[in-house]
Design an enzyme around this catalytic site. Structure first.
Site, short mmCIF file in Angstrom:
data_model
loop_
_atom_site.label_atom_id
_atom_site.label_comp_id
_atom_site.label_asym_id
_atom_site.label_seq_id
_atom_site.Cartn_x
_atom_site.Cartn_y
_atom_site.Cartn_z
N GLY A 41 -96.65 -31.85 -36.57
CA GLY A 41 -96.19 -30.83 -37.50
C GLY A 41 -96.57 -29.44 -37.02
O GLY A 41 -95.74 -28.52 -36.93
N GLU A 138 -96.38 -38.26 -39.14
CA GLU A 138 -97.84 -38.33 -39.02
C GLU A 138 -98.55 -38.04 -40.33
O GLU A 138 -99.77 -37.88 -40.36
CB GLU A 138 -98.34 -37.37 -37.93
CG GLU A 138 -98.14 -37.93 -36.53
CD GLU A 138 -98.78 -37.08 -35.45
OE1 GLU A 138 -99.02 -37.64 -34.37
OE2 GLU A 138 -99.02 -35.88 -35.68
N LEU A 213 -84.40 -37.16 -23.77
CA LEU A 213 -84.48 -38.10 -22.66
C LEU A 213 -85.46 -37.64 -21.59
O LEU A 213 -85.32 -37.99 -20.42
CB LEU A 213 -83.08 -38.27 -22.03
CG LEU A 213 -81.94 -38.65 -22.98
CD1 LEU A 213 -80.58 -38.49 -22.30
CD2 LEU A 213 -82.13 -40.09 -23.47
N GLY A 244 -91.66 -32.82 -26.78
CA GLY A 244 -90.65 -33.15 -27.79
C GLY A 244 -90.74 -32.22 -28.99
O GLY A 244 -89.73 -31.81 -29.56
N ASP A 245 -91.96 -31.87 -29.37
CA ASP A 245 -92.15 -30.95 -30.50
C ASP A 245 -91.64 -29.55 -30.15
O ASP A 245 -91.05 -28.86 -30.99
CB ASP A 245 -93.63 -30.88 -30.89
CG ASP A 245 -94.18 -32.23 -31.31
OD1 ASP A 245 -93.43 -33.02 -31.92
OD2 ASP A 245 -95.36 -32.51 -31.02
N ARG A 278 -97.45 -26.42 -18.40
CA ARG A 278 -98.79 -25.94 -18.77
C ARG A 278 -99.53 -27.05 -19.52
O ARG A 278 -98.88 -27.92 -20.11
CB ARG A 278 -98.68 -24.75 -19.71
CG ARG A 278 -97.81 -23.64 -19.19
CD ARG A 278 -97.53 -22.69 -20.34
NE ARG A 278 -96.63 -21.64 -19.94
CZ ARG A 278 -95.95 -20.87 -20.78
NH1 ARG A 278 -96.07 -21.05 -22.07
NH2 ARG A 278 -95.14 -19.95 -20.33
O1 RIB Z 1 -96.38 -34.85 -30.14
C1 RIB Z 1 -97.60 -34.52 -29.55
C2 RIB Z 1 -98.70 -34.64 -30.54
O2 RIB Z 1 -98.84 -35.98 -30.91
C3 RIB Z 1 -100.07 -34.23 -30.05
O3 RIB Z 1 -100.33 -32.85 -30.19
C4 RIB Z 1 -101.00 -35.11 -30.86
O4 RIB Z 1 -101.70 -34.41 -31.84
C5 RIB Z 1 -100.10 -36.17 -31.49
O5 RIB Z 1 -99.94 -35.94 -32.81
#
Ligand code: RIB
Length: 297
Positions: A41, A138, A213, A244-245, A278
């Protein structure tokens, strides 16, 4: 300016860098240990804020040192934390092994994130005022569902990252506008290894899907058009944690700016490519000026 609300986790990432991840029963010596703010998040919130949106996060940190640092890191990146509660007990942690190819394995201990099982007064107003609500898995599913349904009731676009992957209740999918799994999550959700086939199967449940992907880019599927495959820039990854985030946060901003999907995916891929070069999750996320330099709009 696009306004994004994020309902999700904050974790302190406890990261060890090794040449090769240990197999079961094996002990290896690593190169380095670092604590880096993360959580899916918080990562998406930071990525969206650095990409140029105003962003607020709904969630919880613990009343420990990690919680203080997680909150201040979010604020430093421009994320509003008025709806980030501080609760009794430890903050969420993620225990991460990063190998010399930039790949990772993660164990998450939810901590304070586990207390986010419902919306509290004020959360609905925040969600209603946003252009999009970003969700992941999560925090307890009950809150994810409440958030998605609240957004839907107010006509706010919902973007769900189904990670960590688990069965998704039909009510959640009914309230999801765009599902963004990676290829492994898409395969787990559908039982289909081929991303095109998995994406097509997911369209029975949600109207639009973007499957990430990794180095191969991303794939967009919708019910009323041909699939769209967008490549990713070729880069050498040092740490793919949070890529991905980063992609989702930047994608949400581009879509909020009403850019066409191909352009939004290309922009998001540029952001993710910068982040994998990084170390760390939120620490690695690029600012809008860096993405613009890589992909001028
Ligand atoms: O998506 C990556 C994240 O997954 C990490 O920062 C870790 O905290 C897990 O939640």
């Amino acid at each position: 300016m696009t306004h994004i609300a994020v309902l999700g986790s904050t974790n302190m990432d406890l990261v060890v860098y090794v040449d090769k991840a240990p197999r079961r029963g094996e002990t290896v010596t690593g190169r380095e240990f670092r604590t880096i703010p993360g959580g899916k998040g918080a990562n998406q919130a930071v990525a969206a804020a650095r990409s140029g949106a105003t962003v607020s996060i709904i969630g919880a940190v613990g009343n420990d040192g990690f919680g203080t640092r997680l909150r201040s890191t979010l604020e430093h990146s421009g994320v509003t934390t008025d709806h980030l509660r501080t609760v009794e007990g430890p903050s969420g942690t993620a225990h991460i092994v990063v190998d010399d190819e930039g790949g990772n394995a993660i164990v998450v201990i939810p901590g304070a994130n586990g207390t986010v099982d419902h919306l509290v007064p004020g959360d609905e107003g925040l969600i209603a005022s946003a252009d999009a609500l970003l969700l992941q898995l999560e925090i307890p599913l009950a809150a994810v569902l409440a958030g998605a349904q609240t957004a839907r009731a107010h006509g706010v676009r919902t973007i769900l990252t189904p990670a960590p992957v688990q069965d998704l209740p039909p009510e959640l999918l009914d309230a999801t506008d765009l599902l963004v799994p990676n290829e492994h999550e898409a395969a787990t959700l559908t039982g289909l290894a081929d991303p095109f086939a998995a994406g097509a199967a997911l369209l029975d449940r949600v109207p639009r899907v973007v499957i990430t992907l990794g180095a191969a880019g991303s794939l967009y599927l919708t019910r009323d058009a041909e699939p769209l495959a967008v490549p990713a820039p070729r880069v050498t990854a040092v740490d793919s944690t949070g890529a991905g985030d980063t992609f989702v946060g930047a994608l949400a901003v581009a879509l909020g700016e009403e850019r066409p999907m191909r352009e939004a995916m290309t922009w998001a891929a540029a952001a993710a490519a910068l982040s994998v070069q990084r170390e760390g999750a939120s620490a690695s996320m690029p600012y809008r000026s860096e993405i613009e330099a890589r992909y001028p709009s």
